[in-house]
Design a protein around this motif. Structure first.
Motif, PDB file in Angstrom:
ATOM      1  N   HIS A  42       0.835  -1.199   0.000  1.00 20.92           N
ATOM      2  CA  HIS A  42       0.000   0.000   0.000  1.00 20.92           C
ATOM      3  C   HIS A  42       0.872   1.252   0.000  1.00 20.92           C
ATOM      4  CE1 HIS A  42      -3.645  -2.271   1.943  1.00 20.92           C
ATOM      5  NE2 HIS A  42      -3.456  -2.576   0.674  1.00 20.92           N
ATOM      6  N   LEU A  45       2.276   1.769  -3.467  1.00 21.74           N
ATOM      7  CA  LEU A  45       1.292   2.351  -4.382  1.00 21.74           C
ATOM      8  C   LEU A  45       1.120   3.850  -4.118  1.00 21.74           C
ATOM      9  CD1 LEU A  45      -1.493  -0.410  -4.447  1.00 21.74           C
ATOM     10  CD2 LEU A  45       0.267   0.061  -6.172  1.00 21.74           C
ATOM     11  N   GLY A  46       1.201   4.244  -2.846  1.00 24.77           N
ATOM     12  CA  GLY A  46       1.132   5.663  -2.516  1.00 24.77           C
ATOM     13  C   GLY A  46       2.309   6.427  -3.084  1.00 24.77           C
ATOM     14  N   PHE A 113      -1.058   3.984   2.275  1.00 18.78           N
ATOM     15  CA  PHE A 113      -1.119   4.548   0.927  1.00 18.78           C
ATOM     16  C   PHE A 113      -0.966   6.070   0.989  1.00 18.78           C
ATOM     17  CE2 PHE A 113      -3.449   6.639  -2.465  1.00 18.78           C
ATOM     18  CZ  PHE A 113      -2.967   5.999  -3.598  1.00 18.78           C
TER      19      PHE A 113
END
Length: 206
Positions: A42, A45-46, A113
């Motif tokens: 996560h 992806l952030g 994220f």
């Protein structure tokens, strides 16, 4: 520079930049080790989202700036070259001896994220890197906006692959970055590459 040459040169440079330990690496290593692989992904992806946000700002702002003013283009070019040269010199003459992924000044907890994205977006060096770095790899006669997003996508793809590698081999990667010789020479090699690109940018034209 042909399209193929631009893509190959940029991919190599982006790979080297991605492999150099920094706050993003620290965040992935720490999160994977303490919070688990899912939350670390996560965060990755952030970080990727932050790259696209910077890419959008650079793509639209840079295109308008370069199209409007030769003076602005030259100023941006020399500022970017000076910054890359300064950063390269710092890495070469003062390389780190250690990289502590657990004491890097990061603040943990909450939405991973969002923390990954904000850590990237709120880092002004990302914007400076993109503004000074990406234009060197845009072939003459091609759309700056389209190519900027393409180059950012390549960077994100490489970064995601590296994040997944770190997540799957957290303990090994963490130990590797604590070997003084590895960190020192990685900094020196990266510094040399930065200086080469600074020289290339300084002598480049539209």
């Amino acid at each position: 520079m042909s399209v193929t040459d631009s893509l190959l040169a940029y991919s190599f440079a982006a790979l080297l930049l991605t492999l150099t330990p920094g706050l993003d690496t620290a965040l992935i290593l720490r999160t994977a080790t303490v919070e688990g692989g899912k939350k670390a992904f996560h965060a990755a992806l952030g970080i990727d989202s932050g790259c696209f946000i910077w890419g959008a700002l650079v793509a639209f702002g840079l295109g308008a700036l370069l199209a409007a003013s030769e003076i602005a283009y030259s100023l941006l070019k020399w500022c970017g070259a000076a910054y890359l040269c300064w950063l390269g010199i710092q890495l070469m003459i003062r390389p780190r001896r250690s990289f502590d992924a657990f004491h890097s000044g990061l603040r943990y907890g909450g939405n991973w994220f969002l923390r990954g994205m904000l850590g990237n977006v709120l880092n002004p060096k990302m914007g400076v890197f993109y503004v000074s770095f990406l234009p060197q790899f845009i072939p003459a006669g091609h759309s700056p906006v389209i190519w900027t997003f393409l180059l950012v996508f390549i960077h994100v793809f490489i970064g995601t692959a590296w994040s997944l590698t770190l997540i799957m081999a957290t303990r090994y990667a963490s130990g590797l970055f604590n070997i003084p010789a590895v960190v020192t020479w990685m900094d020196r090699i990266t510094g040399g590459v930065f200086m080469l690109f600074a020289a290339k940018l300084a002598v480049s034209s539209r």
